[in-house]
Design a protein around this motif. Sequence first.
Motif, PDB file in Angstrom:
ATOM      1  N   ILE A 128       5.888  -3.080   6.783  1.00 41.34           N
ATOM      2  CA  ILE A 128       6.156  -4.257   7.622  1.00 41.34           C
ATOM      3  C   ILE A 128       7.439  -4.075   8.424  1.00 41.34           C
ATOM      4  CG2 ILE A 128       6.533  -6.772   7.646  1.00 41.34           C
ATOM      5  CD1 ILE A 128       3.637  -5.788   6.816  1.00 41.34           C
ATOM      6  N   LEU A 129       8.499  -3.696   7.728  1.00 39.07           N
ATOM      7  CA  LEU A 129       9.773  -3.492   8.419  1.00 39.07           C
ATOM      8  C   LEU A 129       9.636  -2.443   9.531  1.00 39.07           C
ATOM      9  CD1 LEU A 129      12.829  -3.954   8.758  1.00 39.07           C
ATOM     10  CD2 LEU A 129      13.202  -2.338   6.882  1.00 39.07           C
ATOM     11  N   GLY A 130       8.996  -1.330   9.211  1.00 41.08           N
ATOM     12  CA  GLY A 130       8.813  -0.263  10.206  1.00 41.08           C
ATOM     13  C   GLY A 130       7.986  -0.727  11.395  1.00 41.08           C
ATOM     14  N   GLY A 131       6.901  -1.428  11.093  1.00 42.50           N
ATOM     15  CA  GLY A 131       6.035  -1.936  12.154  1.00 42.50           C
ATOM     16  C   GLY A 131       6.763  -2.911  13.061  1.00 42.50           C
ATOM     17  N   LYS A 132       7.513  -3.796  12.437  1.00 41.35           N
ATOM     18  CA  LYS A 132       8.269  -4.796  13.205  1.00 41.35           C
ATOM     19  C   LYS A 132       9.321  -4.140  14.084  1.00 41.35           C
ATOM     20  CE  LYS A 132       7.119  -9.029  11.666  1.00 41.35           C
ATOM     21  NZ  LYS A 132       7.266 -10.381  12.197  1.00 41.35           N
ATOM     22  N   ARG A 133       9.911  -3.090  13.556  1.00 44.78           N
ATOM     23  CA  ARG A 133      10.973  -2.428  14.326  1.00 44.78           C
ATOM     24  C   ARG A 133      10.468  -1.848  15.641  1.00 44.78           C
ATOM     25  NH1 ARG A 133      14.099   1.772  11.048  1.00 44.78           N
ATOM     26  NH2 ARG A 133      15.671   1.500  12.641  1.00 44.78           N
ATOM     27  N   VAL A 134       9.173  -1.487  15.686  1.00 48.34           N
ATOM     28  CA  VAL A 134       8.640  -0.986  16.957  1.00 48.34           C
ATOM     29  C   VAL A 134       7.796  -2.043  17.687  1.00 48.34           C
ATOM     30  CG1 VAL A 134       8.737   1.469  16.381  1.00 48.34           C
ATOM     31  CG2 VAL A 134       6.714   0.166  15.793  1.00 48.34           C
ATOM     32  N   GLY A 135       7.804  -3.262  17.169  1.00 47.72           N
ATOM     33  CA  GLY A 135       7.159  -4.359  17.893  1.00 47.72           C
ATOM     34  C   GLY A 135       5.673  -4.531  17.640  1.00 47.72           C
ATOM     35  N   LEU A 136       5.176  -4.044  16.508  1.00 47.09           N
ATOM     36  CA  LEU A 136       3.764  -4.195  16.191  1.00 47.09           C
ATOM     37  C   LEU A 136       3.487  -5.552  15.538  1.00 47.09           C
ATOM     38  CD1 LEU A 136       2.946  -0.706  14.587  1.00 47.09           C
ATOM     39  CD2 LEU A 136       3.216  -1.293  16.995  1.00 47.09           C
ATOM     40  N   TYR A 137       2.241  -5.994  15.618  1.00 45.35           N
ATOM     41  CA  TYR A 137       1.769  -7.149  14.859  1.00 45.35           C
ATOM     42  C   TYR A 137       1.577  -6.647  13.427  1.00 45.35           C
ATOM     43  CZ  TYR A 137      -1.018 -11.224  13.618  1.00 45.35           C
ATOM     44  OH  TYR A 137      -1.488 -12.372  13.026  1.00 45.35           O
ATOM     45  N   THR A 138       2.124  -7.338  12.444  1.00 46.91           N
ATOM     46  CA  THR A 138       2.131  -6.772  11.094  1.00 46.91           C
ATOM     47  C   THR A 138       1.290  -7.573  10.107  1.00 46.91           C
ATOM     48  OG1 THR A 138       4.193  -7.952  10.686  1.00 46.91           O
ATOM     49  CG2 THR A 138       4.388  -5.645  11.321  1.00 46.91           C
ATOM     50  N   ILE A 139       0.485  -6.846   9.354  1.00 42.70           N
ATOM     51  CA  ILE A 139      -0.403  -7.480   8.369  1.00 42.70           C
ATOM     52  C   ILE A 139      -0.122  -6.884   6.989  1.00 42.70           C
ATOM     53  CG2 ILE A 139      -2.799  -7.917   7.697  1.00 42.70           C
ATOM     54  CD1 ILE A 139      -3.548  -7.460  10.675  1.00 42.70           C
ATOM     55  N   LEU A 140       0.269  -7.757   6.056  1.00 43.15           N
ATOM     56  CA  LEU A 140       0.535  -7.327   4.685  1.00 43.15           C
ATOM     57  C   LEU A 140      -0.698  -7.543   3.824  1.00 43.15           C
ATOM     58  CD1 LEU A 140       2.891  -6.405   2.675  1.00 43.15           C
ATOM     59  CD2 LEU A 140       3.068  -8.827   2.100  1.00 43.15           C
ATOM     60  N   VAL A 141      -1.112  -6.498   3.107  1.00 40.54           N
ATOM     61  CA  VAL A 141      -2.203  -6.649   2.142  1.00 40.54           C
ATOM     62  C   VAL A 141      -1.625  -6.517   0.733  1.00 40.54           C
ATOM     63  CG1 VAL A 141      -3.969  -5.752   3.713  1.00 40.54           C
ATOM     64  CG2 VAL A 141      -2.809  -4.177   2.163  1.00 40.54           C
ATOM     65  N   LYS A 142      -2.321  -7.066  -0.233  1.00 36.50           N
ATOM     66  CA  LYS A 142      -1.880  -6.903  -1.620  1.00 36.50           C
ATOM     67  C   LYS A 142      -2.103  -5.463  -2.044  1.00 36.50           C
ATOM     68  CE  LYS A 142      -2.367 -11.319  -3.944  1.00 36.50           C
ATOM     69  NZ  LYS A 142      -3.099 -12.027  -4.989  1.00 36.50           N
ATOM     70  N   PRO A 143      -1.137  -4.843  -2.731  1.00 31.59           N
ATOM     71  CA  PRO A 143      -1.322  -3.454  -3.156  1.00 31.59           C
ATOM     72  C   PRO A 143      -2.507  -3.300  -4.107  1.00 31.59           C
ATOM     73  CG  PRO A 143       0.675  -4.398  -4.101  1.00 31.59           C
ATOM     74  CD  PRO A 143       0.159  -5.384  -3.115  1.00 31.59           C
ATOM     75  N   LEU A 144      -3.242  -2.191  -3.943  1.00 38.70           N
ATOM     76  CA  LEU A 144      -4.445  -1.978  -4.742  1.00 38.70           C
ATOM     77  C   LEU A 144      -4.175  -1.494  -6.163  1.00 38.70           C
ATOM     78  CD1 LEU A 144      -6.775  -0.387  -2.041  1.00 38.70           C
ATOM     79  CD2 LEU A 144      -6.986  -2.643  -3.072  1.00 38.70           C
ATOM     80  N   SER A 145      -2.980  -0.985  -6.422  1.00 48.01           N
ATOM     81  CA  SER A 145      -2.670  -0.622  -7.805  1.00 48.01           C
ATOM     82  C   SER A 145      -1.184  -0.787  -8.070  1.00 48.01           C
ATOM     83  CB  SER A 145      -3.071   0.816  -8.106  1.00 48.01           C
ATOM     84  OG  SER A 145      -2.056   1.697  -7.687  1.00 48.01           O
ATOM     85  N   ASP A 146      -0.854  -0.898  -9.315  1.00 46.38           N
ATOM     86  CA  ASP A 146       0.550  -1.099  -9.668  1.00 46.38           C
ATOM     87  C   ASP A 146       1.200   0.168 -10.207  1.00 46.38           C
ATOM     88  OD1 ASP A 146      -0.282  -4.386 -10.599  1.00 46.38           O
ATOM     89  OD2 ASP A 146       0.991  -3.810  -8.932  1.00 46.38           O
ATOM     90  N   GLU A 147       0.454   1.257 -10.148  1.00 47.98           N
ATOM     91  CA  GLU A 147       1.029   2.506 -10.641  1.00 47.98           C
ATOM     92  C   GLU A 147       1.935   3.099  -9.564  1.00 47.98           C
ATOM     93  OE1 GLU A 147      -3.194   3.474 -11.963  1.00 47.98           O
ATOM     94  OE2 GLU A 147      -1.935   5.000 -12.894  1.00 47.98           O
ATOM     95  N   GLU A 148       3.189   2.843  -9.718  1.00 52.00           N
ATOM     96  CA  GLU A 148       4.135   3.160  -8.673  1.00 52.00           C
ATOM     97  C   GLU A 148       5.302   3.954  -9.221  1.00 52.00           C
ATOM     98  OE1 GLU A 148       3.905   0.575  -5.404  1.00 52.00           O
ATOM     99  OE2 GLU A 148       2.186   1.734  -6.044  1.00 52.00           O
ATOM    100  N   LEU A 149       5.987   4.607  -8.331  1.00 51.52           N
ATOM    101  CA  LEU A 149       7.222   5.278  -8.726  1.00 51.52           C
ATOM    102  C   LEU A 149       8.296   4.225  -8.983  1.00 51.52           C
ATOM    103  CD1 LEU A 149       7.158   7.954  -5.912  1.00 51.52           C
ATOM    104  CD2 LEU A 149       6.562   8.318  -8.312  1.00 51.52           C
ATOM    105  N   ALA A 150       9.323   4.606  -9.713  1.00 50.67           N
ATOM    106  CA  ALA A 150      10.376   3.663 -10.066  1.00 50.67           C
ATOM    107  C   ALA A 150      10.990   3.017  -8.826  1.00 50.67           C
ATOM    108  CB  ALA A 150      11.453   4.371 -10.874  1.00 50.67           C
ATOM    109  N   TRP A 151      11.206   3.815  -7.829  1.00 51.64           N
ATOM    110  CA  TRP A 151      11.807   3.292  -6.602  1.00 51.64           C
ATOM    111  C   TRP A 151      10.973   2.165  -6.015  1.00 51.64           C
ATOM    112  CZ3 TRP A 151      10.386   2.822  -1.483  1.00 51.64           C
ATOM    113  CH2 TRP A 151      11.421   2.533  -0.587  1.00 51.64           C
ATOM    114  N   THR A 152       9.688   2.391  -5.996  1.00 49.03           N
ATOM    115  CA  THR A 152       8.789   1.403  -5.424  1.00 49.03           C
ATOM    116  C   THR A 152       8.825   0.126  -6.236  1.00 49.03           C
ATOM    117  OG1 THR A 152       7.410   3.221  -4.722  1.00 49.03           O
ATOM    118  CG2 THR A 152       6.444   1.047  -4.573  1.00 49.03           C
ATOM    119  N   LYS A 153       8.979   0.277  -7.567  1.00 46.80           N
ATOM    120  CA  LYS A 153       9.035  -0.906  -8.434  1.00 46.80           C
ATOM    121  C   LYS A 153      10.239  -1.776  -8.084  1.00 46.80           C
ATOM    122  CE  LYS A 153       6.321   0.440 -12.393  1.00 46.80           C
ATOM    123  NZ  LYS A 153       6.329   1.240 -13.611  1.00 46.80           N
ATOM    124  N   ILE A 154      11.348  -1.118  -7.830  1.00 51.42           N
ATOM    125  CA  ILE A 154      12.550  -1.866  -7.454  1.00 51.42           C
ATOM    126  C   ILE A 154      12.312  -2.603  -6.133  1.00 51.42           C
ATOM    127  CG2 ILE A 154      14.963  -1.630  -6.722  1.00 51.42           C
ATOM    128  CD1 ILE A 154      14.975   0.855  -8.733  1.00 51.42           C
TER     129      ILE A 154
END
Length: 166
Positions: free
Chosen positions: A123-149
């Motif tokens: 979202i942040l990246g898309g907004k920075r270049v002026g795109l219309y942004t659509i957030l979807v719910k993540p399909l899984s919760d198996e994430e790296l620690a960084w992503t969890k934060i």
Amino acid sequence: MYEKLIPDMIVESVHKIDLNLLKKKGITSLVLDIDNTLLPKKAKFLDEDTVEWLERAKNEGFKICLVSNNTKKRVNELKEKTGIPGIAWAIKPRKGAFKKALKLLGAKPHETALIGDQIFTDILGGKRVGLYTILVKPLSDEELAWTKIMRRAEKIILKRIEGYEN
Ligand SMILES: [Mg+2]
């Protein structure tokens, strides 16, 4: 900065995106995140429903490009399966890969929707270049620690956004 973190649209999954509504907004191109947007991060194959959705979007006239922070291998696997071009190692939310995608699509920012599952990269990246942004719910919760934060921070923001149920 804060407003750059708020998506223009929030939906349960790509399947819930109203493609006609996007057309009415003048959107002709889609920039798609891969992991946890089109398929779970650990999954290797797209499910049939998602393959069909991509086909439908193409048939409706949308030009599509994948933009992923994942590897070239990952992006190429999807490209082989769907015929959709993609950019790997995108380093979202940096702007470079999005600009590259727009060039590849031959599209202007206001004609393009970004679809992704993460506020601080997609979202942040898309907004920075002026795109219309659509957030979807993540399909899984198996994430790296960084992503969890990052998710924790996202939740705080999402709580402020009406209509998002987690
Ligand atoms: Mg993702």
